[in-house]
Design an enzyme around this catalytic site. Structure first.
Site, PDB file in Angstrom:
ATOM      1  CB  ILE A 136       1.118  -4.936  -5.380  1.00 15.01           C
ATOM      2  CG1 ILE A 136       2.256  -3.827  -6.050  1.00 15.01           C
ATOM      3  CG2 ILE A 136      -0.178  -4.523  -6.285  1.00 15.01           C
ATOM      4  CD1 ILE A 136       2.708  -4.233  -7.476  1.00 15.01           C
ATOM      5  CG  ASP A 137       1.856  -8.813  -1.237  1.00 13.74           C
ATOM      6  OD1 ASP A 137       1.351  -8.046  -0.303  1.00 13.74           O
ATOM      7  OD2 ASP A 137       1.271  -9.734  -1.498  1.00 13.74           O
ATOM      8  CG  MET A 138       9.534  -6.751  -0.919  1.00 12.40           C
ATOM      9  SD  MET A 138      10.430  -6.768   0.377  1.00 12.40           S
ATOM     10  CE  MET A 138      10.555  -8.586   0.802  1.00 12.40           C
ATOM     11  CB  THR A 140       3.035  -8.531  -6.156  1.00 14.24           C
ATOM     12  OG1 THR A 140       2.774  -9.791  -5.244  1.00 14.24           O
ATOM     13  CG2 THR A 140       2.281  -8.632  -7.340  1.00 14.24           C
ATOM     14  NE  ARG A 237       1.488 -14.108  -1.158  1.00 13.27           N
ATOM     15  CZ  ARG A 237       2.205 -13.569  -0.233  1.00 13.27           C
ATOM     16  NH1 ARG A 237       2.450 -12.188   0.117  1.00 13.27           N
ATOM     17  NH2 ARG A 237       3.012 -14.434   0.491  1.00 13.27           N
TER      18      ARG A 237
END
Length: 303
Positions: A136-138, A140, A237
């Site tokens: 998962i994104d930094m 998130t 997103r």
């Protein structure tokens, strides 16, 4: 070595742009470096990055061996939601990078896992991503499963490919969504000019499906739940921005200026993760509690 042959529809395209689209995991600057170092040949001859492709061109791409840096185990506290001999599920905090990459070789989740799990991590994804089957994104937060052995890794990779892992996120988005529930079914691929961004209906896009549900309304914002049917990069997103409701705090796909002072990154939390356990075959589901910043934001919007 990789070989590619140019067809009529690709004629006239710059070779660096074509290769960046053909290898979406690589940046355009990386592709240009390959061309400059003559690791890309056209009809057995080196060319410049500005070369325009011709029908029938034969491209030979040689990928130099990458030297992976040594990744150190670091004593970083982990919020563990579940752990056994096969898998570990982490509640990832905001601003923690999942695996090492240029600019982030320490302080990552992998650094922390190498300390916590010692040698018990799957080696399928190599030394930079041991045990990592998805990410998962930094910015998130929330639940992320990591594999301790190759058997578990192969099982979960298969479940991800079949879209059978249950992943539910919560988010705050701009605007008051009209419908109570909805589905965004739009392919996602790498942006044609900005390689750090994804977009819907891209030329190289793959099918992506997000089901959303409104949980609470705040006039200018909506608190929603999103369940992934597929798992593309930046999927929630990109999908929410594509229907006019970008995530609050997302300065890549939403407004440049965040209306909430001090908010860092998108307001997105991986709340629920459900999977078939690779050893027992039983269904396992965990829920990551909302982080403090998210709870405080909701209270502020309610007030």
């Amino acid at each position: 070595m990789k070989e590619l042959f140019i067809v009529e529809s690709q004629e006239g395209e710059r070779i660096d742009r074509y290769l960046a689209d053909a290898m979406p995991q690589r940046s355009r600057s990386y592709v240009q470096k390959l061309i400059k170092t003559q690791n890309v040949l056209v009809n057995q001859e080196p060319v410049k990055a500005s070369y325009r492709l011709l029908t029938g061109d034969r491209l030979e791409i040689t990928m130099p061996d990458a030297r992976e840096p040594d990744i150190a185990a670091e004593d970083i506290p982990l919020d563990i939601l579940y752990e056994d001999a096969d898998i570990i599920i982490i509640n990832k905090p905001k601003q923690m990078v999942v695996h090492p990459a240029p600019g982030h070789y320490s302080g990552t989740l992998v650094n922390a896992l190498m300390y916590h799990c010692r040698q018990e991590l799957s080696g399928i994804n190599g030394s930079l991503r041991p045990g990592i089957v998805h990410r998962i994104d930094m910015d998130t937060t929330g639940s992320l499963v990591v594999c301790k052995n190759d058997k578990a890794h192969q099982s979960l990779a298969g479940q991800l490919k079949e879209h059978s892992i249950r992943r539910i996120y919560v988010a705050v988005v701009h605007g008051n969504i009209r419908q109570e529930t909805g589905t965004v079914d739009a392919p996602i691929g790498r942006h044609s000019t900005d390689r750090k961004r994804m977009c819907v209906h891209a030329k190289n896009g793959k099918r992506a499906v997000t089901h959303y549900k409104v949980l609470e309304r705040f006039g200018d914002f909506s608190y929603i739940q999103c369940e992934l049917e597929t798992g593309r990069t930046h999927q929630i997103r990109v999908h929410m921005a594509s229907i006019g409701h970008p995530l609050l705090g997302d300065q890549v796909y939403g407004p440049r200026k965040c209306p909430v002072p001090g908010l860092v990154g998108q307001t997105l939390h991986a709340r629920t993760l459900g999977l078939i356990h690779p050893e027992t075959g039983e269904y396992l589901e965990v829920e990551a509690p909302l982080p403090e910043y998210f709870r405080s934001l909701l209270e502020r919007l309610r007030g």
